[in-house]
Write an enzyme that holds these catalytic residues in place. Structure first.
Site, PDB file in Angstrom:
ATOM      1  N   ASP A 103     -22.129  23.670  -5.425  1.00 28.11           N
ATOM      2  CA  ASP A 103     -22.640  22.545  -6.202  1.00 28.11           C
ATOM      3  C   ASP A 103     -24.049  22.856  -6.697  1.00 28.11           C
ATOM      4  O   ASP A 103     -24.754  23.687  -6.114  1.00 28.11           O
ATOM      5  CB  ASP A 103     -22.689  21.276  -5.335  1.00 28.11           C
ATOM      6  CG  ASP A 103     -21.297  20.828  -4.900  1.00 28.11           C
ATOM      7  OD1 ASP A 103     -20.320  21.219  -5.559  1.00 28.11           O
ATOM      8  OD2 ASP A 103     -21.209  20.101  -3.896  1.00 28.11           O
TER       9      ASP A 103
HETATM   10  N1  URA Z   1     -18.949  21.981  -0.072  1.00 28.71           N
HETATM   11  C1  URA Z   1     -19.680  21.147  -0.844  1.00 28.71           C
HETATM   12  O1  URA Z   1     -19.593  19.941  -0.698  1.00 28.71           O
HETATM   13  N2  URA Z   1     -20.492  21.683  -1.737  1.00 28.71           N
HETATM   14  C2  URA Z   1     -20.643  23.004  -1.931  1.00 28.71           C
HETATM   15  O2  URA Z   1     -21.435  23.448  -2.781  1.00 28.71           O
HETATM   16  C3  URA Z   1     -19.889  23.864  -1.127  1.00 28.71           C
HETATM   17  C4  URA Z   1     -19.035  23.331  -0.206  1.00 28.71           C
END
Ligand code: URA
Length: 233
Positions: A103
């Site tokens: 993310d």
């Molecule tokens: N899980 C998440 O919620 N975000 C990420 O970036 C990776 C795994």
């Protein structure tokens, strides 16, 4: 393969630059100057030199990058900076892409490559590549929460596969290892136990560990050993 394609894939020059370099006599194939960029070469057999320096052939590139906040795991984005913006021109010419997604506000290890087949295999749900994340949560996690997370929680119509969680002493953070990669998976898992992720950092991807010497935004090529660890089946 054409010599200009070779130089572009090795990150040394764009096709247009290769044409100019060839015209200027800066490219040699097995010791002979070539004046045109469309000369065909065998990258495994021929010795290509640019400015007198051998350009060695490596089919694919693998990079580890320590992703900072605010960058998206994509090759282009109309609005945000992408992880490719952190590379230099030489690497950017190689058609690299992130192997998996983090993310925008998640930090840490991301692998960039132009080896589509291996990336596809590593990301396939069949392969269960383990990924460990360091996290901080808004509220302390109870041992029941840990048990639920480890056994699997419903993240909106999908029940997560078993994973492992270890908590820090104060319970508001720790490490979690998952073997899948659903969208926002860890954030949704914490929401499923009425909590909230406040910080998320990927520490490992398969057998590859984030190099502690890499600051956020920094990157390096995988070593030969890491490359074999990543690709071993
Ligand atoms: N899980 C998440 O919620 N975000 C990420 O970036 C990776 C795994």
């Amino acid at each position: 393969m054409r010599v200009d394609k070779f130089l572009s894939e090795m990150g040394k020059a764009t096709r247009t630059e290769s044409a100019k370099l060839a015209k200027a006599g800066k490219i040699t194939v097995n010791g002979a100057v070539i004046k045109k960029p469309d000369v065909h070469i065998d990258p495994d057999m021929d010795e290509i030199k640019l400015f007198g320096v051998t350009v060695s052939y490596k089919k694919f590139t693998y990079i580890m990058l320590n992703k900072p906040e605010g960058y998206v795991s994509a090759t282009e984005d109309g609005r945000d900076k992408t992880v490719l913006d952190l590379l230099n021109d030489e690497e950017r010419r190689k058609n690299l892409f992130p192997c998996g997604r983090l993310d925008k506000n998640t930090v840490g290890l991301i692998i960039l490559t132009n080896d589509g087949d291996s990336a596809h295999r590593l990301l396939s749900p069949k392969h269960h590549v383990p990924k460990t994340y360091g996290f901080k949560s808004k509220y302390p996690l109870s041992s029941d929460d840990v048990k639920s997370l480890e056994e699997g929680v419903d993240i909106g119509g999908y029940v997560t596969k078993p994973c492992t969680v270890s908590l820090d002493a104060n319970g508001t953070g720790g490490k979690i290892t998952i073997t899948e990669g659903k969208y926002h998976q860890i954030k949704l898992m914490l929401e499923a136990v009425n909590n909230k992720i406040t910080y998320l950092e990927r520490l490992t991807f398969g057998n590859i560990k984030l190099d502690e010497n890499l600051k956020r935004g920094e990157w390096r090529h995988l070593t030969d050993e890491e490359e074999s660890l990543l690709l071993e089946k």
